[in-house]
Design an enzyme around this catalytic site. Structure first.
Site, PDB file in Angstrom:
ATOM      1  N   SER A 164      31.598  -3.688   5.956  1.00  0.00           N
ATOM      2  CA  SER A 164      30.794  -3.788   6.316  1.00  0.00           C
ATOM      3  C   SER A 164      31.387  -5.081   7.443  1.00  0.00           C
ATOM      4  CB  SER A 164      29.872  -4.381   5.998  1.00  0.00           C
ATOM      5  OG  SER A 164      28.934  -5.100   6.460  1.00  0.00           O
ATOM      6  N   GLU A 204      17.907   5.028  -2.154  1.00  0.00           N
ATOM      7  CA  GLU A 204      17.652   3.629  -2.428  1.00  0.00           C
ATOM      8  C   GLU A 204      16.755   3.470  -3.972  1.00  0.00           C
ATOM      9  OE1 GLU A 204      16.225   0.414   0.641  1.00  0.00           O
ATOM     10  OE2 GLU A 204      15.450  -0.810  -1.072  1.00  0.00           O
ATOM     11  N   GLY A 260      13.250  -9.790   4.483  1.00  0.00           N
ATOM     12  CA  GLY A 260      11.645  -8.764   4.264  1.00  0.00           C
ATOM     13  C   GLY A 260      11.838  -8.141   5.584  1.00  0.00           C
ATOM     14  N   THR A 280       0.864  -1.590   0.396  1.00  0.00           N
ATOM     15  CA  THR A 280      -0.274   0.028  -0.177  1.00  0.00           C
ATOM     16  C   THR A 280       0.824   1.251   0.097  1.00  0.00           C
ATOM     17  OG1 THR A 280       0.144  -0.306   2.600  1.00  0.00           O
ATOM     18  CG2 THR A 280      -2.078  -1.186   1.467  1.00  0.00           C
ATOM     19  N   SER A 319      16.459  -4.492   6.295  1.00  0.00           N
ATOM     20  CA  SER A 319      17.420  -4.584   6.194  1.00  0.00           C
ATOM     21  C   SER A 319      18.426  -3.549   5.252  1.00  0.00           C
ATOM     22  CB  SER A 319      18.332  -6.097   5.861  1.00  0.00           C
ATOM     23  OG  SER A 319      18.774  -6.744   4.272  1.00  0.00           O
ATOM     24  N   SER A 320      17.413  -2.961   4.155  1.00  0.00           N
ATOM     25  CA  SER A 320      17.800  -2.443   3.694  1.00  0.00           C
ATOM     26  C   SER A 320      17.849  -0.996   4.199  1.00  0.00           C
ATOM     27  CB  SER A 320      18.032  -2.008   2.380  1.00  0.00           C
ATOM     28  OG  SER A 320      16.725  -2.136   1.619  1.00  0.00           O
ATOM     29  N   ASP A 359       9.815   0.888   4.677  1.00  0.00           N
ATOM     30  CA  ASP A 359      10.670   0.813   5.769  1.00  0.00           C
ATOM     31  C   ASP A 359      11.861   1.892   6.346  1.00  0.00           C
ATOM     32  OD1 ASP A 359       9.803  -1.524   4.393  1.00  0.00           O
ATOM     33  OD2 ASP A 359      11.455  -1.840   3.443  1.00  0.00           O
TER      34      ASP A 359
HETATM   35  P1  ADP Z   1      15.831  -6.272   3.018  1.00  0.00           P
HETATM   36  O1  ADP Z   1      15.426  -5.383   3.320  1.00  0.00           O
HETATM   37  O2  ADP Z   1      14.312  -7.000   2.971  1.00  0.00           O
HETATM   38  O3  ADP Z   1      17.013  -7.088   3.830  1.00  0.00           O
HETATM   39  P2  ADP Z   1      17.198  -5.564   0.892  1.00  0.00           P
HETATM   40  O4  ADP Z   1      17.342  -6.634  -1.114  1.00  0.00           O
HETATM   41  O5  ADP Z   1      15.814  -4.516  -0.012  1.00  0.00           O
HETATM   42  O6  ADP Z   1      16.361  -7.141   1.243  1.00  0.00           O
HETATM   43  O7  ADP Z   1      18.342  -5.083   0.961  1.00  0.00           O
HETATM   44  C1  ADP Z   1      19.422  -6.086   1.057  1.00  0.00           C
HETATM   45  C2  ADP Z   1      20.636  -5.542   1.099  1.00  0.00           C
HETATM   46  O8  ADP Z   1      21.504  -5.000   1.768  1.00  0.00           O
HETATM   47  C3  ADP Z   1      21.965  -6.518   0.949  1.00  0.00           C
HETATM   48  O9  ADP Z   1      22.633  -7.461  -0.274  1.00  0.00           O
HETATM   49  C4  ADP Z   1      23.062  -5.594   0.671  1.00  0.00           C
HETATM   50  O10 ADP Z   1      23.611  -5.104  -0.334  1.00  0.00           O
HETATM   51  C5  ADP Z   1      22.375  -4.271   2.022  1.00  0.00           C
HETATM   52  N1  ADP Z   1      22.433  -4.939   3.593  1.00  0.00           N
HETATM   53  C6  ADP Z   1      22.155  -5.208   4.356  1.00  0.00           C
HETATM   54  N2  ADP Z   1      22.592  -6.044   5.276  1.00  0.00           N
HETATM   55  C7  ADP Z   1      23.944  -5.287   5.134  1.00  0.00           C
HETATM   56  C8  ADP Z   1      24.758  -5.259   6.585  1.00  0.00           C
HETATM   57  N3  ADP Z   1      25.159  -5.213   6.950  1.00  0.00           N
HETATM   58  N4  ADP Z   1      26.310  -4.899   5.340  1.00  0.00           N
HETATM   59  C9  ADP Z   1      25.925  -4.603   3.879  1.00  0.00           C
HETATM   60  N5  ADP Z   1      25.105  -4.489   3.198  1.00  0.00           N
HETATM   61  C10 ADP Z   1      23.915  -4.739   4.278  1.00  0.00           C
HETATM   62 MG    MG Z   2      14.914  -4.151   1.513  1.00  0.00          MG
END
Ligand code: ADP
Ligand code: MG
Length: 386
Positions: free
Chosen positions: A69, A162, A126, A37, A129-130, A174
């Site tokens: 990282s 992003e 999901g 949404t 993390s991004s 997010d």
């Molecule tokens: P989500 O946000 O659901 O976890 P995404 O595909 O949107 O999945 O984001 C994941 C990407 O974010 C990873 O492939 C990497 O490029 C980056 N990322 C996330 N956490 C880390 C980290 N701790 N160190 C380096 N890159 C990271």
């Molecule tokens: Mg993401």
């Protein structure tokens, strides 16, 4: 200072030869209700997880950005700020570099930084993390440079990083969740104007639990599908003569679907978005009325809509939901964009152990990779931690 912060500081000092100026953390999130949404100007209701990205950061003055990282193999990556350009980087470094780019584009004078980060947010699950990675970098630079940017503005800049720099067409949920959530609350967010309300969400006090089941199916290749859903929603809005599907009231849904006639795919997408916005409002009312158990069936309806109308589920997510419901859960749904990632399960505290075991053995029987199951308690949004 906690042990983790001390470790991050030490590692930073090892890498860059000096103590960091500070340490910041930003959480991942689960979305309770309101899926797909956020790019339709609609409602969402995420809460922050205790899982977070932690960053030790210092400023530089020589136009250099250095990134490291702990979760990625490799040395420190060094980038020149004047060479940062959208979609020039296909590595993880695009996320933090994109934030620096977006801040500079918005006129903020960032002259370089050293960044070391480490995370407990599973990637591609999901759980966002991004966004946690973007928000922690944005907040650190905002603090260090005394920019005083409001959290909503930080979230927008992270979304721009992003969307434009990384090239991933995500909504605003997010980043806002990571930047704005509060412990013990879910965030009722109107993605049109980012107005928000903190909704008390203390399940334990009512003898309830919310489990997150990470199916371990990475959603990394879902970009094209996501884009197609998004384009379909835009087409629906255009055919219906509104700015965004948010503008179709639930009471007008049937009339809208009739107008769409034989545009079958658009009909399904529109039906999901309009009913999903309504589900968010229903969950807010139920929580407000203290009828927490009654949100279960609303979550489950949301899953059916994502599976059958929006078509973003997958066999593993469906298996979690079906198994949970058969085992006595109050409600369950996929959370996040879909095509893998995680599901959430609302359950009585007394059923947690049985549910966990039953879901695990259903995965074994289906020969799926074992899921990771943990309990989610609403945690704090991004903050300076050291
Ligand atoms: P989500 O946000 O659901 O976890 P995404 O595909 O949107 O999945 O984001 C994941 C990407 O974010 C990873 O492939 C990497 O490029 C980056 N990322 C996330 N956490 C880390 C980290 N701790 N160190 C380096 N890159 C990271
Ligand atoms: Mg993401």
């Amino acid at each position: 200072m906690g042990a983790q912060q001390a470790q991050v500081r030490d590692r930073f000092a090892e890498l860059y030869g000096a103590e960091p100026e500070g340490v910041w953390a930003a959480p991942g999130r689960v979305n309770l209700i309101g899926e797909h949404t956020d790019y339709n100007d609609g409602f969402v209701m995420p809460f922050a997880l205790p899982h977070r990205v932690t960053a030790a950061v210092s400023r530089r003055t020589d136009g250099i950005l250095r990134l490291h990282s702990a979760d990625v193999d490799g040395d420190v990556v060094e980038l020149r700020l004047d060479a940062l350009a959208p979609q020039s980087d296909t590595h993880w470094t695009a996320y933090p570099a994109g934030v620096v780019w977006a801040l500079r584009e918005a006129g903020h004078e960032i002259t370089g930084a050293d960044i070391h980060l480490t995370s407990t947010v599973p990637t591609g699950a999901g759980l966002s993390s991004s966004a946690a990675l973007e928000v922690v970098v944005a907040l650190a630079l905002d603090d260090l440079h005394g920019l005083g940017l409001p959290r909503r503005r930080l979230a927008r800049l992270c979304q721009r990083a992003e969307n434009v720099y990384v090239g991933a067409p995500t909504g605003i949920m997010d980043q806002t969740a990571s930047a704005c959530c509060e412990p013990g609350h879910a965030l009722f967010l109107d993605t049109r104007d980012l107005s928000q309300r903190q909704i008390p969400f203390d399940l334990a006090a009512e003898g309830l639990r919310l489990l997150v089941v990470d199916t371990q199916v990475k959603h990394a290749h879902s970009g094209g599908e996501y884009g197609r859903r998004r384009a379909g929603c835009e087409k629906g809005a255009a055919l219906l003569g509104v700015d965004a599907l948010r503008d179709i009231a639930y009471a007008d849904l049937d009339a809208a679907l009739t107008r769409l006639g034989d545009e079958e795919e658009v009909v399904r997408l529109v039906r999901h978005v309009v009913t999903e916005n309504h589900r968010v409002e229903r969950v807010v009312s139920l929580l407000h009325a203290g009828e927490t158990r009654a949100i279960g069936p609303v979550l489950t309806e949301g899953h059916a809509s994502l599976r059958d109308d929006f078509r973003v589920s997958c066999p593993q997510l469906d298996l979690v939901v079906d198994t949970a419901l058969e085992t006595g859960a109050l409600g369950a749904r996929m959370t996040g964009g879909g095509f893998g990632g995680s599901a959430i399960v609302l359950t009585e505290t007394t059923t947690v152990a049985t549910l966990t075991k039953t879901i695990e053995s259903a995965f074994t029987t289906a020969a799926f990779t074992p899921p990771r199951i943990f309990e989610a308690v609403p945690a704090a949004g991004a903050a300076r931690v050291g």
